[in-house]
Design an enzyme around this catalytic site. Structure first.
Site, PDB file in Angstrom:
ATOM      1  N   ASP A 197      26.925 -37.290 -25.247  1.00 17.36           N
ATOM      2  CA  ASP A 197      26.749 -38.375 -26.217  1.00 17.36           C
ATOM      3  C   ASP A 197      26.325 -39.677 -25.530  1.00 17.36           C
ATOM      4  O   ASP A 197      25.381 -40.337 -25.963  1.00 17.36           O
ATOM      5  CB  ASP A 197      28.054 -38.618 -26.990  1.00 17.36           C
ATOM      6  N   GLU A 249      30.988 -32.899 -24.255  1.00 13.76           N
ATOM      7  CA  GLU A 249      30.575 -33.618 -25.453  1.00 13.76           C
ATOM      8  C   GLU A 249      30.385 -35.103 -25.142  1.00 13.76           C
ATOM      9  O   GLU A 249      29.361 -35.692 -25.479  1.00 13.76           O
ATOM     10  CB  GLU A 249      31.648 -33.445 -26.536  1.00 13.76           C
ATOM     11  N   SER A 292      25.229 -31.510 -31.445  1.00 15.31           N
ATOM     12  CA  SER A 292      25.921 -32.565 -30.716  1.00 15.31           C
ATOM     13  C   SER A 292      24.975 -33.576 -30.106  1.00 15.31           C
ATOM     14  O   SER A 292      25.306 -34.747 -29.973  1.00 15.31           O
ATOM     15  CB  SER A 292      26.670 -31.951 -29.532  1.00 15.31           C
TER      16      SER A 292
END
Ligand SMILES: *[C@@H]1O[C@H](CO)[C@@H](O)[C@H](O)[C@H]1NC(C)=O
Ligand SMILES: *[C@@H]1O[C@H](CO)[C@@H](O)[C@H](O)[C@H]1NC(C)=O
Ligand SMILES: *[C@@H]1O[C@H](CO)[C@@H](O)[C@H](O)[C@H]1NC(C)=O
Ligand SMILES: *[C@@H]1O[C@H](CO)[C@@H](O)[C@H](O)[C@H]1NC(C)=O
Length: 665
Positions: free
Chosen positions: A311, A307, A582
């Site tokens: 990002d 994640e 995400s």
């Protein structure tokens, strides 16, 4: 010592006198009631009458009913006060629980036989707390408390099916614990939205790795070549899709925030990514850490999280030289080893001291059962006090985490949603990913399939994207054979097969929130012109009625979308793909941060809560009209012209969005 005892007695006497007036009689009304039968919990014996229950009563803040209008006043494009943001003090003073709320609830308790001296009022005035026997509570709330036993593990919870309070205090009470929710201290992960390949980290619920990395083809000139965006999304593909220019401005007072929990970036992966795609970003570039309650980062490359790397590898190429702030949240115990059922409250405490519910009751934290408690009692846990207002919130905060709304008490969600409203009033934009399981939830959430109801056919909306004061972001995809110069489609990828359900961008209608006014006409048009072929129910009171699978009255999810599949990343030192809503969320958030930079440069406020502007001007987004979000045994909803519960209003068209927001005051 003496002085403090004398003082305590004096205070006590005063408060006893203060509540001598009996509370006015009023009819009792249901305050909370479970609308779906509990799945996988079995009701057992009544709780013995003499058993002691720790009780907390959350008090509602004042003027909350006006909060929506206050927010629209500063964020609706037709309002004369657009952009006239509130200060933190103005917000705090407007919403603090009223003296009357405290007094009325206290009077009710005392008149009902809870001795005055047993009741404690928390420091922040948000809670009344006391211990009571089960018999006292059952009389007080016209409720029956039972032990509930979980079918798969030796977990138990104390709860009732419904409880009542007098009508005249209903408006003052958020919720009461123990109440209707089956809350245990079970291990339960907060599901991250990424669907990284070849990587099992980030998948809670005891599941192992479920897919294998695809072999990577060789890509010549990857930084600028757009011919392969249908198989691999690079920074150049994202910029081409949304017409995003190279960032130049970097206001020292503006950084973008990214929330992470239980997933950590590593510098080596960022460096490898910069070297390959964005050599103009210096090696070693990293987010400014705002560590919340004992969190730490970065980690060694072998432990890099899917994640976090996703990002930062998406946001940096869009924003650099603008700065990123990392809100890494919770110590290792709560973030990874013993996650709580609740979410985001410790983070919100850290960025807004007034949200903290630090109490004088010997309980610290927001909800004694749902949220982490600091100092963390476990060995090696964070020993500091819960952080309250330790950091300033950035203007834009991107969060790619969430869970099923059915897993949390309604009032827990509402309390938090109101906080997004208040931060919106102050000019902060919160973007949350809609989820990765189409019209369902994470497999294992609520039911094994992630869908609701006895037959697991009812759609499962997610939290906190259900909150009408955040911007919910769904995901799109460039399908094989298509280019970035054509419209994208809703993301739906079979990579999770045969696990349970494919990755498909989540969307649908909340069971907790009604459709907000800024969204009403878009949702009504969708139903009028593209009525989905499923039975529905109207309002959660008729949850599942007549075979209905979604709430026709609910807040529609998502609001917008952006690319979220086949994203090029470095993870654990390897070049691979990643994806999910995400990915879509930091992309859309970066677009908002770029727009804020341009507004700040001409002396205007940050854009704050963007939904009313976008719904009033859907032409600034690329409407997505192809694809769907299957799950729960259905083909899901379809992307259609106009807003839809798959891709929302569509993906960003940066130049159009910028022109619009610059034209606003
Ligand atoms: C882009 O990649 C394609 C496919 O690999 C290749 O045929 C083409 O020559 C590349 N174009 C440039 C400008 O590098
Ligand atoms: C049911 O929906 C209403 C809005 O129609 C909402 O106020 C209420 O909180 C919801 N109840 C639950 C348990 O989510
Ligand atoms: C990364 O590559 C190394 C060696 O090429 C391999 O051993 C490792 O399993 C790979 N890691 C992942 C997450 O694919
Ligand atoms: C439309 O979406 C489907 C998947 O739902 C995909 O296979 C197809 O390629 C898409 N068409 C276009 C034009 O992108």
């Amino acid at each position: 010592m003496k002085l403090s005892i004398g003082f305590a007695v004096g205070t006590l006497l005063l408060s006893v006198q203060g509540v001598a007036v009996p509370s006015p009689e009023s009819k009792v009304v249901v305050h909370e009631k479970r609308y779906a039968p509990p799945t996988r919990w079995n009701k057992r014996d009544r709780i013995p009458k003499s058993a002691i229950l720790p009780v907390r009563i959350g008090l509602t803040q004042s003027n909350l009913e006006k909060g929506h209008d206050f927010l629209m006043d500063v964020s609706h494009p037709d309002s004369a006060n657009y952009g006239k943001l509130w200060t933190a003090d103005e917000v705090h003073n407007m919403f603090a629980p009223s003296e009357k709320a405290v007094k009325d609830v206290w009077n009710w308790l005392v008149a009902s036989g809870i001795p005055d001296e047993r009741i404690v009022h928390s420091d922040n005035k948000g809670w009344l707390a006391f211990d009571a026997t089960t018999e006292e509570m059952e009389n007080l709330l016209h409720a029956e408390y039972y032990n509930f036993e979980h079918s798969s593990a030796d977990r138990v919870a104390v709860a009732c099916d419904e409880y009542h309070i007098p009508g005249h205090i209903k408006e003052h009470v958020d919720y009461i614990t123990p109440g209707i929710k089956l809350i245990s201290t079970s291990k339960k992960d907060l599901a991250k939205r990424s669907t990284q390949l070849g990587h099992s980290k980030g998948h809670g619920h005891g599941k192992g790795p479920i897919w294998k990395p695809k072999p990577m083809p060789h890509f010549p000139n990857p930084e600028s070549n757009l011919s392969t965006c249908d198989v691999l999304i690079t920074p150049a593909c994202v910029k081409a899709l949304y017409h995003i220019p190279q960032a130049t401005k970097a206001n020292p007072n503006n950084a973008m925030g990214i929330f992470e929990e239980g997933d950590y970036y590593d510098q080596e992966d960022l460096n490898l990514f910069f070297e390959k795609y964005t050599p103009y970003i210096p090696q070693g570039t990293h987010p400014t850490p705002n560590f919340v309650d004992g969190a730490e980062a970065p980690v060694p490359v072998s432990e890099g999280g899917g994640e976090s790397t996703l990002d930062f590898e998406l946001a940096y190429p869009l924003l650099y030289p603008q700065k990123l702030i990392l809100y890494q949240t919770d110590d290792l115990n709560y973030a990874t080893e013993n996650p709580t059922v609740g979410a985001f409250n410790t983070f919100l405490d850290a960025i807004d001291g007034s949200y903290c519910t630090y109490s004088a009751y010997g309980e610290k934290g927001d909800d004694p059962v749902l949220d982490p408690i600091y100092p963390d009692p476990v060995a090696g846990g964070y020993k500091g006090k819960l952080m309250c207002g330790a950091y300033k919130p950035t203007n834009v905060i991107s969060t790619s985490y969430g869970e099923a709304e059915i897993d949390l008490p309604e009032y827990y969600m509402k309390r938090q949603c109101n906080e997004y409203l208040k931060l919106g009033l102050q000019g902060h934009t919160f973007l949350y990913s809609s989820g990765d399981f189409g019209v369902g939830g994470f497999p294992g959430d609520a039911t094994p399939s992630g869908c609701l109801g006895e037959d697991a056919t009812i759609f499962d909306p997610q939290f906190p994207v259900n909150c009408p004061y955040v911007t919910a972001v769904g995901a799109t995809k460039v399908y094989p054979g298509h280019t970035v110069f054509e419209p994208e489609s809703a993301a739906n990828d079979l990579i999770h097969e045969p696990y349970n359900s494919a990755y498909s961008s989540a969307g649908g209608f909340s069971n907790v929130y009604d459709v907000p006014d800024y969204q009403k006409s878009a949702v009504a048009t969708y139903f009028a012109k593209h009525n989905p072929p499923y039975r529905y129910y109207e309002g959660n009171a008729s949850f599942g009625k007549n075979g209905g699978v979604y709430n026709r009255n609910g807040r529609g999810i998502p609001d917008v979308s952006a690319n979220g599949d086949n994203i090029a990343v470095f993870l654990d030192g390897n070049f691979t793909f990643n994806g999910g809503t995400s990915a879509a969320t930091p992309i859309f958030a970066s677009v908002i941060n770029l727009i804020n930079e341009e507004r700040l440069a001409i002396g205007k406020s940050p854009v704050g809560f963007i939904n009313p502007v976008l719904y009033a001007n859907p032409w600034v987004l690329n409407d997505i009209t192809n694809g769907s979000n299957p799950n729960c045994g259905t083909a899901g909803f379809s992307a259609v012209p106009g807003w839809d519960p798959v891709t929302g209003l569509g993906t960003p068209n940066y130049p159009k969005m910028l022109a619009l927001f610059l034209s606003l005051p």
